[in-house]
Design an enzyme around this catalytic site. Structure first.
Site, PDB file in Angstrom:
ATOM      1  N   HIS A 169     -11.716   5.459   6.207  1.00  7.88           N
ATOM      2  CA  HIS A 169     -11.096   6.558   6.955  1.00  7.88           C
ATOM      3  C   HIS A 169     -12.052   7.754   7.044  1.00  7.88           C
ATOM      4  O   HIS A 169     -12.973   7.873   6.220  1.00  7.88           O
ATOM      5  CB  HIS A 169      -9.832   7.055   6.227  1.00  7.88           C
ATOM      6  CG  HIS A 169      -8.655   6.142   6.292  1.00  7.88           C
ATOM      7  ND1 HIS A 169      -8.001   5.694   5.157  1.00  7.88           N
ATOM      8  CD2 HIS A 169      -7.968   5.620   7.333  1.00  7.88           C
ATOM      9  CE1 HIS A 169      -6.978   4.923   5.503  1.00  7.88           C
ATOM     10  NE2 HIS A 169      -6.940   4.864   6.821  1.00  7.88           N
ATOM     11  N   ARG A 200      -8.363   1.783  12.061  1.00  6.14           N
ATOM     12  CA  ARG A 200      -6.952   2.137  11.840  1.00  6.14           C
ATOM     13  C   ARG A 200      -6.406   3.144  12.866  1.00  6.14           C
ATOM     14  O   ARG A 200      -5.194   3.301  12.989  1.00  6.14           O
ATOM     15  CB  ARG A 200      -6.785   2.734  10.442  1.00  6.14           C
ATOM     16  CG  ARG A 200      -7.271   1.847   9.302  1.00  6.14           C
ATOM     17  CD  ARG A 200      -6.444   0.575   9.201  1.00  6.14           C
ATOM     18  NE  ARG A 200      -6.882  -0.260   8.093  1.00  6.14           N
ATOM     19  CZ  ARG A 200      -6.448  -0.125   6.847  1.00  6.14           C
ATOM     20  NH1 ARG A 200      -5.561   0.805   6.558  1.00  6.14           N
ATOM     21  NH2 ARG A 200      -6.880  -0.932   5.909  1.00  6.14           N
ATOM     22  N   CYS A 249      -5.163  10.200  -0.741  1.00  5.34           N
ATOM     23  CA  CYS A 249      -4.214   9.240  -0.149  1.00  5.34           C
ATOM     24  C   CYS A 249      -2.874   9.199  -0.855  1.00  5.34           C
ATOM     25  O   CYS A 249      -1.893   8.739  -0.292  1.00  5.34           O
ATOM     26  CB  CYS A 249      -4.723   7.815  -0.229  1.00  5.34           C
ATOM     27  SG  CYS A 249      -6.436   7.613  -0.084  1.00  5.34           S
ATOM     28  N   ASP A 287       0.809  -1.223   0.000  1.00  7.78           N
ATOM     29  CA  ASP A 287       0.000   0.000   0.000  1.00  7.78           C
ATOM     30  C   ASP A 287       0.847   1.281   0.000  1.00  7.78           C
ATOM     31  O   ASP A 287       0.356   2.354   0.352  1.00  7.78           O
ATOM     32  CB  ASP A 287      -0.940  -0.011   1.217  1.00  7.78           C
ATOM     33  CG  ASP A 287      -2.134  -0.947   1.007  1.00  7.78           C
ATOM     34  OD1 ASP A 287      -2.896  -0.702   0.049  1.00  7.78           O
ATOM     35  OD2 ASP A 287      -2.281  -1.914   1.765  1.00  7.78           O
TER      36      ASP A 287
HETATM   37  C1  CIR Z   1      -5.510   0.390   2.941  1.00  7.63           C
HETATM   38  O1  CIR Z   1      -6.501  -0.299   3.170  1.00  7.63           O
HETATM   39  O2  CIR Z   1      -4.746   0.762   3.809  1.00  7.63           O
HETATM   40  C2  CIR Z   1      -5.218   0.753   1.506  1.00  7.63           C
HETATM   41  N1  CIR Z   1      -5.550  -0.326   0.652  1.00  7.63           N
HETATM   42  C3  CIR Z   1      -5.979   1.990   1.114  1.00  7.63           C
HETATM   43  C4  CIR Z   1      -5.567   3.194   1.901  1.00  7.63           C
HETATM   44  C5  CIR Z   1      -6.280   4.406   1.480  1.00  7.63           C
HETATM   45  N2  CIR Z   1      -5.801   5.549   2.181  1.00  7.63           N
HETATM   46  C6  CIR Z   1      -6.528   6.607   2.454  1.00  7.63           C
HETATM   47  O3  CIR Z   1      -7.729   6.628   2.193  1.00  7.63           O
HETATM   48  N3  CIR Z   1      -5.948   7.621   3.096  1.00  7.63           N
END
Ligand code: CIR
Length: 263
Positions: A162, A132, A249, A62
């Protein structure tokens, strides 16, 4: 005025094994994702950012979602401790690079925090309580920024990964939101601008100065934003979205220079 820096990070070949929470796994075309990522970086550059891309190894599926590894304020950078254990190796290199720009503070166990849960709106910092990000992480963030006059507000998140999947800033007074995924009374000091009801994931937008960078997947909400007078640049990030990543992200955007230059 210092230039805006946008840190980005390579798409790992192992993105196909990324974390997924609310999405079913679909095949990801890594080359297509890389092409979209390059377009994203080009769009940031056109909007005035100096883009710097960090490399990433195969052990970081990621890695492209660099926003989750740190929160950069004018005064300091807070390096996170991701709630997703697979994502913890991502932070060391981000900390190293940011230490050239800001004093660095690290979230430590038992705290967990991911940047996607942190919405900075003026001196208010809304932090999603999610799978998270836990209360210990929120408390450590509060301790790190309190002396700079920031108010840290724990926020309710439901139905998405998130906080910033559900709400992001359009300007200093207005937040783009999917009210189904937040507790709207927690944001009563702001005007909420609703996503189109057919586009529940449309509340994530990147603010670059007076411009907005947005995913092309949300044309109805984009039209509403443009009717309101916002300048929106839309790009296709559909392949990256299969990894449950939204458009914020993929970068950490901050004012360039060291802390001394900013004061
Ligand atoms: C995760 O699940 O951590 C990643 N596949 C996606 C993260 C996305 N990040 C974000 O929305 N800030």
């Amino acid at each position: 005025m210092p230039q805006l820096v946008a840190l980005t990070r390579d798409i790992s070949p192992s993105i196909v094994n990324c974390e997924l929470t609310h999405l079913a796994r679909e095949p990801i075309d890594v080359e297509r994702a890389r092409t979209q990522h390059l377009e994203y970086e080009r769009a940031l550059a056109r909007l005035g950012c100096s883009v710097r891309r960090l490399s990433a190894g195969a052990d970081m599926p990621d890695s492209v979602f660099i926003e989750d590894a740190a929160i950069v304020f004018d005064e300091i950078a807070v390096i996170t401790r991701p709630g997703a254990v697979s994502r913890r190796p991502e932070t060391a290199e981000v900390a190293r690079v940011l230490s050239h720009h800001r004093p660095v503070v690290q979230i430590v166990a038992p705290g967990t925090l991911e940047g996607g849960d942190v919405l900075v709106a003026g001196r208010s910092i809304f932090v999603g309580r999610t799978s998270r990000t836990n209360d210990a992480g929120i408390g450590q963030l509060r301790a790190a920024v309190h002396s700079y006059g920031y108010d840290v507000v724990p926020s309710t998140v439901r139905g998405c990964l998130h906080l910033k999947s559900a709400i992001t800033a359009l300007d200093d007074r207005t937040l783009l939101a999917n009210r189904q995924w937040i507790a709207e009374d927690e944001f009563s000091a702001f005007e909420l601008f609703d996503v189109d009801s057919t586009e529940p994931s449309a509340a994530n937008i990147v603010r670059v100065g007076a411009n907005l960078l947005y995913a092309a997947a949300f044309p109805r909400t984009q039209e509403r934003l443009e009717r309101r007078g916002y300048a929106v640049t839309a790009i296709d990030v559909s392949e990256i979205a299969k990894a449950e990543g939204a458009i914020t992200c993929c970068s950490l955007i901050f004012r360039g220079g060291g802390a001394a230059e900013l004061s």
